[in-house]
Write a protein that holds these residues in place. Structure first.
Motif, PDB file in Angstrom:
ATOM      1  N   TYR A 198      -7.999  -0.517  -3.391  1.00 39.93           N
ATOM      2  CA  TYR A 198      -6.865  -1.330  -3.840  1.00 39.93           C
ATOM      3  C   TYR A 198      -7.220  -2.809  -3.786  1.00 39.93           C
ATOM      4  O   TYR A 198      -6.399  -3.660  -3.547  1.00 39.93           O
ATOM      5  CB  TYR A 198      -5.586  -1.016  -3.042  1.00 39.93           C
ATOM      6  CG  TYR A 198      -5.620  -1.311  -1.564  1.00 39.93           C
ATOM      7  CD1 TYR A 198      -5.115  -2.510  -1.061  1.00 39.93           C
ATOM      8  CD2 TYR A 198      -6.125  -0.396  -0.659  1.00 39.93           C
ATOM      9  CE1 TYR A 198      -5.135  -2.785   0.301  1.00 39.93           C
ATOM     10  CE2 TYR A 198      -6.137  -0.654   0.699  1.00 39.93           C
ATOM     11  CZ  TYR A 198      -5.645  -1.854   1.171  1.00 39.93           C
ATOM     12  OH  TYR A 198      -5.657  -2.121   2.508  1.00 39.93           O
ATOM     13  N   GLY A 199      -8.473  -3.126  -4.080  1.00 40.12           N
ATOM     14  CA  GLY A 199      -8.995  -4.472  -3.923  1.00 40.12           C
ATOM     15  C   GLY A 199      -8.923  -5.365  -5.129  1.00 40.12           C
ATOM     16  O   GLY A 199      -9.904  -5.971  -5.513  1.00 40.12           O
ATOM     17  N   SER A 200      -7.795  -5.485  -5.775  1.00 43.07           N
ATOM     18  CA  SER A 200      -7.629  -6.399  -6.897  1.00 43.07           C
ATOM     19  C   SER A 200      -7.151  -7.749  -6.383  1.00 43.07           C
ATOM     20  O   SER A 200      -6.325  -7.829  -5.479  1.00 43.07           O
ATOM     21  CB  SER A 200      -6.598  -5.829  -7.872  1.00 43.07           C
ATOM     22  OG  SER A 200      -6.175  -6.807  -8.777  1.00 43.07           O
ATOM     23  N   LEU A 201      -7.665  -8.820  -6.967  1.00 38.84           N
ATOM     24  CA  LEU A 201      -7.237 -10.153  -6.541  1.00 38.84           C
ATOM     25  C   LEU A 201      -5.791 -10.457  -6.921  1.00 38.84           C
ATOM     26  O   LEU A 201      -5.208 -11.409  -6.433  1.00 38.84           O
ATOM     27  CB  LEU A 201      -8.169 -11.216  -7.125  1.00 38.84           C
ATOM     28  CG  LEU A 201      -9.568 -11.220  -6.535  1.00 38.84           C
ATOM     29  CD1 LEU A 201     -10.418 -12.283  -7.206  1.00 38.84           C
ATOM     30  CD2 LEU A 201      -9.541 -11.444  -5.033  1.00 38.84           C
ATOM     31  N   ASN A 202      -5.210  -9.645  -7.794  1.00 46.39           N
ATOM     32  CA  ASN A 202      -3.808  -9.821  -8.174  1.00 46.39           C
ATOM     33  C   ASN A 202      -2.885  -8.926  -7.367  1.00 46.39           C
ATOM     34  O   ASN A 202      -1.690  -8.894  -7.613  1.00 46.39           O
ATOM     35  CB  ASN A 202      -3.619  -9.527  -9.666  1.00 46.39           C
ATOM     36  CG  ASN A 202      -4.369 -10.517 -10.527  1.00 46.39           C
ATOM     37  OD1 ASN A 202      -4.497 -11.680 -10.175  1.00 46.39           O
ATOM     38  ND2 ASN A 202      -4.869 -10.050 -11.646  1.00 46.39           N
ATOM     39  N   ASP A 203      -3.415  -8.198  -6.426  1.00 42.05           N
ATOM     40  CA  ASP A 203      -2.656  -7.200  -5.681  1.00 42.05           C
ATOM     41  C   ASP A 203      -2.157  -7.784  -4.360  1.00 42.05           C
ATOM     42  O   ASP A 203      -2.942  -8.231  -3.526  1.00 42.05           O
ATOM     43  CB  ASP A 203      -3.555  -5.992  -5.428  1.00 42.05           C
ATOM     44  CG  ASP A 203      -2.802  -4.819  -4.864  1.00 42.05           C
ATOM     45  OD1 ASP A 203      -1.561  -4.852  -4.845  1.00 42.05           O
ATOM     46  OD2 ASP A 203      -3.466  -3.847  -4.460  1.00 42.05           O
ATOM     47  N   ALA A 210      -3.619  -6.121  -1.262  1.00 43.69           N
ATOM     48  CA  ALA A 210      -4.978  -6.555  -0.924  1.00 43.69           C
ATOM     49  C   ALA A 210      -4.959  -7.896  -0.205  1.00 43.69           C
ATOM     50  O   ALA A 210      -5.642  -8.084   0.805  1.00 43.69           O
ATOM     51  CB  ALA A 210      -5.833  -6.639  -2.187  1.00 43.69           C
ATOM     52  N   TRP A 211      -4.167  -8.822  -0.689  1.00 39.08           N
ATOM     53  CA  TRP A 211      -4.065 -10.126  -0.030  1.00 39.08           C
ATOM     54  C   TRP A 211      -3.463  -9.988   1.356  1.00 39.08           C
ATOM     55  O   TRP A 211      -3.805 -10.733   2.261  1.00 39.08           O
ATOM     56  CB  TRP A 211      -3.269 -11.109  -0.882  1.00 39.08           C
ATOM     57  CG  TRP A 211      -4.110 -11.678  -1.961  1.00 39.08           C
ATOM     58  CD1 TRP A 211      -4.094 -11.347  -3.275  1.00 39.08           C
ATOM     59  CD2 TRP A 211      -5.134 -12.665  -1.816  1.00 39.08           C
ATOM     60  NE1 TRP A 211      -5.038 -12.062  -3.962  1.00 39.08           N
ATOM     61  CE2 TRP A 211      -5.694 -12.885  -3.089  1.00 39.08           C
ATOM     62  CE3 TRP A 211      -5.640 -13.381  -0.735  1.00 39.08           C
ATOM     63  CZ2 TRP A 211      -6.729 -13.781  -3.305  1.00 39.08           C
ATOM     64  CZ3 TRP A 211      -6.669 -14.282  -0.950  1.00 39.08           C
ATOM     65  CH2 TRP A 211      -7.195 -14.476  -2.225  1.00 39.08           C
ATOM     66  N   CYS A 228     -12.361  -5.617   4.581  1.00 40.76           N
ATOM     67  CA  CYS A 228     -13.141  -4.712   3.716  1.00 40.76           C
ATOM     68  C   CYS A 228     -12.318  -3.558   3.129  1.00 40.76           C
ATOM     69  O   CYS A 228     -12.690  -3.000   2.093  1.00 40.76           O
ATOM     70  CB  CYS A 228     -14.303  -4.123   4.508  1.00 40.76           C
ATOM     71  SG  CYS A 228     -15.485  -5.335   5.082  1.00 40.76           S
ATOM     72  N   PHE A 244      -6.477  -9.040   3.309  1.00 37.07           N
ATOM     73  CA  PHE A 244      -7.480 -10.109   3.437  1.00 37.07           C
ATOM     74  C   PHE A 244      -7.066 -11.177   4.441  1.00 37.07           C
ATOM     75  O   PHE A 244      -7.810 -11.485   5.371  1.00 37.07           O
ATOM     76  CB  PHE A 244      -7.718 -10.815   2.096  1.00 37.07           C
ATOM     77  CG  PHE A 244      -8.299  -9.964   1.011  1.00 37.07           C
ATOM     78  CD1 PHE A 244      -9.225  -8.973   1.279  1.00 37.07           C
ATOM     79  CD2 PHE A 244      -7.915 -10.167  -0.296  1.00 37.07           C
ATOM     80  CE1 PHE A 244      -9.756  -8.200   0.272  1.00 37.07           C
ATOM     81  CE2 PHE A 244      -8.437  -9.396  -1.318  1.00 37.07           C
ATOM     82  CZ  PHE A 244      -9.361  -8.408  -1.036  1.00 37.07           C
ATOM     83  N   PHE A 303     -11.408  -2.894  -0.678  1.00 42.28           N
ATOM     84  CA  PHE A 303     -12.524  -2.485  -1.522  1.00 42.28           C
ATOM     85  C   PHE A 303     -12.944  -1.049  -1.225  1.00 42.28           C
ATOM     86  O   PHE A 303     -13.205  -0.269  -2.135  1.00 42.28           O
ATOM     87  CB  PHE A 303     -13.711  -3.429  -1.332  1.00 42.28           C
ATOM     88  CG  PHE A 303     -13.367  -4.853  -1.659  1.00 42.28           C
ATOM     89  CD1 PHE A 303     -13.110  -5.238  -2.965  1.00 42.28           C
ATOM     90  CD2 PHE A 303     -13.248  -5.791  -0.649  1.00 42.28           C
ATOM     91  CE1 PHE A 303     -12.766  -6.541  -3.264  1.00 42.28           C
ATOM     92  CE2 PHE A 303     -12.911  -7.102  -0.937  1.00 42.28           C
ATOM     93  CZ  PHE A 303     -12.663  -7.476  -2.253  1.00 42.28           C
TER      94      PHE A 303
END
Length: 117
Positions: A27-32, A35-36, A20, A39, A23
């Protein structure tokens, strides 16, 4: 019958926070990559914690894997080179990596509580 260790519950909470946190902290961008890096280890830690809760006899195996993930979280901002651009993510993951590592070491070193029979 073995009892569930409280450290597994703590790991579950930390794993959920890792998932979580991008978000919540922004810094919750799927391109980041940061963030990955929150996750994937977060999901893995949560899954291992659930496994340890459901099968307390195998907790040593899960704690060893979790310890490695915790160590990865500490060094990942440097290895993946986002420590300068994603400072909040870096500190979040370093702190969580230390907490996860300490929790895993504590679970491995401390003998399990005695069960009443």
């Amino acid at each position: 019958m073995k009892t569930v260790r409280w450290q597994s519950r703590i790991l579950l909470v930390l794993g959920i926070w890792l998932v979580c946190s991008p978000f919540v902290l922004g810094y919750g961008s799927l391109n980041d990559v940061a963030a990955w890096n929150a996750f994937l280890p977060g999901v893995a830690i949560a899954v291992f914690a659930v496994q340890a809760l459901g099968n307390p006899e195998k907790w040593e195996q899960w704690m060893n894997v979790v310890l490695v993930i915790g160590l990865w979280l500490v060094i990942a901002p440097l290895v993946l080179r986002y420590y300068k651009t994603e400072v909040m993510a870096s500190w979040n993951e370093i702190i969580l990596g230390v907490l996860i590592g300490v929790d895993a070491i504590w679970a491995l070193v401390k003998p399990p509580p005695a069960t009443r029979g």
